[in-house]
Scaffold this motif. Structure first.
Motif, PDB file in Angstrom:
ATOM      1  N   PHE A  27     123.701 -16.966  54.491  1.00 44.99           N
ATOM      2  CA  PHE A  27     123.715 -15.489  54.317  1.00 44.99           C
ATOM      3  C   PHE A  27     122.854 -15.052  53.116  1.00 44.99           C
ATOM      4  N   ILE A  28     123.178 -15.778  52.137  1.00 48.16           N
ATOM      5  CA  ILE A  28     122.373 -15.223  50.956  1.00 48.16           C
ATOM      6  C   ILE A  28     120.653 -15.289  51.098  1.00 48.16           C
ATOM      7  N   MET A  32     118.304 -12.069  51.267  1.00 44.89           N
ATOM      8  CA  MET A  32     117.172 -11.866  50.237  1.00 44.89           C
ATOM      9  C   MET A  32     115.658 -11.834  51.082  1.00 44.89           C
ATOM     10  N   SER A  33     115.873 -12.296  52.265  1.00 48.24           N
ATOM     11  CA  SER A  33     114.566 -12.261  52.928  1.00 48.24           C
ATOM     12  C   SER A  33     114.384 -10.719  53.394  1.00 48.24           C
ATOM     13  N   LYS A  34     115.624 -10.149  53.811  1.00 50.18           N
ATOM     14  CA  LYS A  34     115.410  -8.779  54.324  1.00 50.18           C
ATOM     15  C   LYS A  34     114.983  -7.530  53.399  1.00 50.18           C
ATOM     16  N   PHE A  35     115.083  -7.989  52.196  1.00 51.92           N
ATOM     17  CA  PHE A  35     114.220  -7.130  51.091  1.00 51.92           C
ATOM     18  C   PHE A  35     112.767  -7.191  51.297  1.00 51.92           C
ATOM     19  N   ASN A  36     112.068  -7.945  52.075  1.00 51.63           N
ATOM     20  CA  ASN A  36     110.868  -8.094  52.202  1.00 51.63           C
ATOM     21  C   ASN A  36     110.507  -6.863  53.140  1.00 51.63           C
ATOM     22  N   PRO A  37     109.362  -6.028  52.510  1.00 47.93           N
ATOM     23  CA  PRO A  37     108.637  -4.960  53.314  1.00 47.93           C
ATOM     24  C   PRO A  37     108.412  -5.227  54.676  1.00 47.93           C
ATOM     25  N   GLY A  38     107.985  -6.623  54.860  1.00 46.69           N
ATOM     26  CA  GLY A  38     107.891  -6.981  56.608  1.00 46.69           C
ATOM     27  C   GLY A  38     108.877  -6.562  57.317  1.00 46.69           C
ATOM     28  N   PHE A  39     110.183  -7.013  56.691  1.00 47.99           N
ATOM     29  CA  PHE A  39     111.425  -6.757  57.336  1.00 47.99           C
ATOM     30  C   PHE A  39     111.647  -5.170  57.851  1.00 47.99           C
ATOM     31  N   GLN A  53     117.148  -0.964  55.852  1.00 55.03           N
ATOM     32  CA  GLN A  53     116.690  -2.277  55.234  1.00 55.03           C
ATOM     33  C   GLN A  53     117.525  -2.496  53.971  1.00 55.03           C
ATOM     34  N   ILE A  54     117.862  -1.873  53.094  1.00 52.79           N
ATOM     35  CA  ILE A  54     118.525  -2.347  51.887  1.00 52.79           C
ATOM     36  C   ILE A  54     120.315  -2.493  52.186  1.00 52.79           C
ATOM     37  N   PRO A  55     120.822  -1.532  53.078  1.00 51.66           N
ATOM     38  CA  PRO A  55     122.292  -2.014  53.707  1.00 51.66           C
ATOM     39  C   PRO A  55     122.456  -3.152  54.338  1.00 51.66           C
ATOM     40  N   LEU A  56     121.159  -3.551  55.226  1.00 54.17           N
ATOM     41  CA  LEU A  56     121.413  -4.460  55.889  1.00 54.17           C
ATOM     42  C   LEU A  56     121.138  -5.993  54.976  1.00 54.17           C
ATOM     43  N   ALA A  57     120.332  -5.855  54.193  1.00 56.97           N
ATOM     44  CA  ALA A  57     119.952  -6.831  53.218  1.00 56.97           C
ATOM     45  C   ALA A  57     121.409  -7.316  52.218  1.00 56.97           C
ATOM     46  N   LEU A  58     121.935  -6.150  51.845  1.00 57.73           N
ATOM     47  CA  LEU A  58     123.144  -6.266  51.130  1.00 57.73           C
ATOM     48  C   LEU A  58     124.535  -6.772  51.777  1.00 57.73           C
ATOM     49  N   ALA A  59     124.234  -6.372  53.098  1.00 58.47           N
ATOM     50  CA  ALA A  59     125.490  -6.628  54.076  1.00 58.47           C
ATOM     51  C   ALA A  59     125.618  -8.190  54.392  1.00 58.47           C
ATOM     52  N   GLU A  60     124.251  -8.738  54.014  1.00 56.64           N
ATOM     53  CA  GLU A  60     124.243 -10.251  54.110  1.00 56.64           C
ATOM     54  C   GLU A  60     124.500 -10.839  52.696  1.00 56.64           C
ATOM     55  N   SER A  78     134.720 -10.844  57.476  1.00 55.28           N
ATOM     56  CA  SER A  78     134.908  -9.870  58.550  1.00 55.28           C
ATOM     57  C   SER A  78     133.559  -8.961  58.764  1.00 55.28           C
ATOM     58  N   LEU A  79     133.105  -8.564  57.368  1.00 51.72           N
ATOM     59  CA  LEU A  79     131.819  -8.003  57.604  1.00 51.72           C
ATOM     60  C   LEU A  79     130.667  -8.768  58.163  1.00 51.72           C
ATOM     61  N   LEU A  80     130.526 -10.176  57.712  1.00 49.37           N
ATOM     62  CA  LEU A  80     129.603 -10.968  58.465  1.00 49.37           C
ATOM     63  C   LEU A  80     129.759 -11.301  59.792  1.00 49.37           C
ATOM     64  N   ALA A  81     130.861 -11.207  60.101  1.00 47.40           N
ATOM     65  CA  ALA A  81     131.315 -11.290  61.797  1.00 47.40           C
ATOM     66  C   ALA A  81     130.624 -10.090  62.327  1.00 47.40           C
ATOM     67  N   VAL A  82     130.929  -9.202  61.889  1.00 48.48           N
ATOM     68  CA  VAL A  82     130.295  -7.518  62.493  1.00 48.48           C
ATOM     69  C   VAL A  82     128.546  -7.895  62.565  1.00 48.48           C
ATOM     70  N   VAL A  83     128.106  -8.382  61.448  1.00 45.82           N
ATOM     71  CA  VAL A  83     126.821  -8.546  61.482  1.00 45.82           C
ATOM     72  C   VAL A  83     126.111  -9.499  62.545  1.00 45.82           C
ATOM     73  N   MET A  84     126.841 -10.653  62.430  1.00 44.39           N
ATOM     74  CA  MET A  84     126.556 -11.568  63.537  1.00 44.39           C
ATOM     75  C   MET A  84     126.552 -10.941  65.034  1.00 44.39           C
ATOM     76  N   LEU A  85     127.903 -10.247  65.366  1.00 42.06           N
ATOM     77  CA  LEU A  85     127.907  -9.798  66.673  1.00 42.06           C
ATOM     78  C   LEU A  85     126.891  -8.770  66.822  1.00 42.06           C
ATOM     79  N   GLY A  86     126.272  -8.100  65.836  1.00 44.59           N
ATOM     80  CA  GLY A  86     125.144  -7.161  65.901  1.00 44.59           C
ATOM     81  C   GLY A  86     123.838  -7.898  66.268  1.00 44.59           C
ATOM     82  N   ALA A  87     123.640  -8.766  65.504  1.00 43.27           N
ATOM     83  CA  ALA A  87     122.572  -9.986  65.855  1.00 43.27           C
ATOM     84  C   ALA A  87     122.351 -10.421  67.087  1.00 43.27           C
TER      85      ALA A  87
END
Length: 138
Positions: A27-28, A32-39, A53-60, A78-87
């Motif tokens: 998850f780290i 970190m990869s989500k801070f990339n402008p391409g994301f 972008q920033i909230p999603l990056a920080l949420a992982e 719990s937060l990461l479970a929500v992230v994974m369900l979203g993914a």
């Protein structure tokens, strides 16, 4: 308690710390990869605004760190479970388990964070170390 029972408990603690560490590192790195402008530029293709972008990056990133060290592990999991369900359901559409757009890695990560959420940080964690501090230091 026998020596075999003690060894088994220690092994369980080390294995669980290994699970937390592996999940946390994944998850780290993903955070970190989500801070990339391409994301950020790809977010509208996923139906999300660029401002996410920033909230999603920080949420992982942040929960990944907290799970490794064993602080606020259940909340982080719990937060990461929500992230994974979203993914799984929002981003990939849960179309297939394997192949292009498959969710097998997402399901393994979801299962892993659910274990951490239910079990907690385990005995090799900062949370456990804090519990063992003498009362006068709390």
């Amino acid at each position: 308690m026998t020596t075999a029972e003690i060894r088994e408990k220690i092994l369980n603690d080390v294995v669980f710390m290994g699970l937390r560490s592996a999940v946390g590192v994944i998850f780290i790195l993903h955070g970190m990869s989500k801070f990339n402008p391409g994301f950020a530029n790809n977010l509208p293709n996923m139906g999300l605004p660029i401002e996410m972008q920033i909230p999603l990056a920080l949420a992982e990133l942040v929960p990944g760190i907290l799970i490794i060290v064993g602080v606020l592990s259940r909340l982080s999991a719990s937060l990461l479970a929500v992230v994974m369900l979203g993914a799984i359901f929002m981003i990939k559409g849960a179309k297939s388990i394997t192949g292009q757009g498959g969710v097998e890695l997402d399901l393994i990560l979801l299962a892993s964070v659910l274990v951490v959420m239910i079990v907690g940080p385990g005995r090799i964690s900062i949370a456990q170390a804090i519990k063992k501090l003498p009362r006068c230091l709390h």
